[in-house]
Design an enzyme around this catalytic site. Structure first.
Site, mmCIF file in Angstrom:
data_model
loop_
_atom_site.group_PDB
_atom_site.id
_atom_site.type_symbol
_atom_site.label_atom_id
_atom_site.label_comp_id
_atom_site.label_asym_id
_atom_site.label_seq_id
_atom_site.Cartn_x
_atom_site.Cartn_y
_atom_site.Cartn_z
ATOM 1 C CG HIS A 189 -22.562 22.272 -14.656
ATOM 2 N ND1 HIS A 189 -23.661 21.730 -15.154
ATOM 3 C CD2 HIS A 189 -21.781 20.971 -14.674
ATOM 4 C CE1 HIS A 189 -23.492 20.244 -15.556
ATOM 5 N NE2 HIS A 189 -22.494 19.950 -15.268
ATOM 6 C CB CYS A 236 -7.594 39.403 -10.815
ATOM 7 S SG CYS A 236 -7.665 38.173 -9.473
#
Ligand code: BV8
Length: 242
Positions: free
Chosen positions: A116, A143
């Site tokens: 997950h 980023c």
């Protein structure tokens, strides 16, 4: 080990599924216990792609708070015992964790698969690169790879496909023992792994504080806090080796 006495020598390949219960005694909130995460936040408000689309600040703040919190916590004896098993078990071993903290790794476990996602990664929706991230995302930082302000938590939200499912199913197919630790069995596909294992003739063991939604599927269920029943089980399985 209950009805596995003597048989545990025949066990070579193990798959372990862990959930929030294995990190509970480290002080990380579970989801469904009293006072847990979902009592403070509605799932659909913070853990779905739609929620992120609708109110990115709310979602980013929710994960920033949890990313910061896990960095103040320490592994507990359950994590330490599973890391010991990882070091000493000569057969195949895969720790599939639903948890997004890094306590298995900080205890020393290596063969860990985060189905997950992980709090300590940021995932760029522009270039698809995942970067290690210990700070916040609320300020929409660039980023590190492509410079775009397109980072999101590297978390599998409801309605999104969990990671590396093929590897997980292959490991279950080849397993002699499937052990579920500290999970309520409320969320699929993780909650269905025990049924997959059982249908393949794999021995199944549950270690949990209380009976879960899937307890009836297990050959054996042991109840108690993970910090004591997991080290006991690891001692037993290592002691029964050939
Ligand atoms: C998908 C990251 C398909 C987020 C999480 C209807 C029927 C069946 C399924 C569905 C349905 N409607 C929708 C679905 C699918 C849905 C789902 O299962 N919903 C449930 C609610 C019905 N699943 C999904 O959406 C999954 N994706 O199905 O994709 C697909 C197909 C094709 C293409 C695209 C997609 C994705 C689910 C992943 C969601 N993300 N986590 C975050 O962290 O914010 S889920 C989250 O809850 C956890 O990761 C974990 O997986 C799950 C369950 O939590 P637990 O870990 O079990 O924790 P919980 O608090 O529930 O229980 C704690 C347990 O520990 C208890 O049993 C307690 O007794 C025990 N415990 C407590 N203290 C201790 C202890 N045990 C030992 N010692 C202690 N001290």
């Amino acid at each position: 080990m209950g009805d596995m006495n003597g048989k545990s020598n025949g066990i070579r390949n193990i798959v372990i599924l862990t959930g929030a219960g294995v990190s509970a005694e480290s002080g990380i909130d579970t989801f469904r216990d009293g006072g847990g995460l979902w009592e403070q936040h509605r799932v659909e408000d913070v853990a779905t792609p739609e929620a992120f689309e609708r109110d990115p600040e709310l979602v980013l703040r929710f994960y920033d708070m949890r990313r910061e919190a896990i960095q103040t916590k320490e592994p507990n004896p359950a994590h330490d015992a599973l890391a010991r098993l990882d070091r000493e078990w000569s057969g195949e071993l895969l720790i599939v964790t639903q948890n997004v903290d890094d306590l298995h790794e900080r205890a020393g476990a290596r063969r860990v698969l985060h189905m997950h996602g992980e709090h300590l990664n940021a995932w760029c929706t522009a270039c698809d690169v995942r970067s290690r991230w210990t700070g916040t995302l609320i300020e929409r930082p660039a980023c590190p790879e492509c410079g775009e302000a397109a980072l999101r938590p590297d978390i599998v939200w409801f309605g999104e496909m969990p990671y590396r499912m093929d590897e997980i199913f292959t490991a279950i197919r080849e397993a002699d023992l499937f052990v579920s630790i500290g999970t309520s069995g409320a969320v699929y596909p993780a909650a269905g792994f025990v049924r997959d294992a059982k249908s393949l003739g794999v021995e199944t063991l549950e270690l949990n504080l209380e009976r879960s939604q899937g307890s009836h599927w297990f050959d054996e269920t042991r109840l108690g806090p993970a910090s004591s029943i997991v080290p006991d089980w690891v001692e037993e399985i290592l002691g029964n080796r050939d």
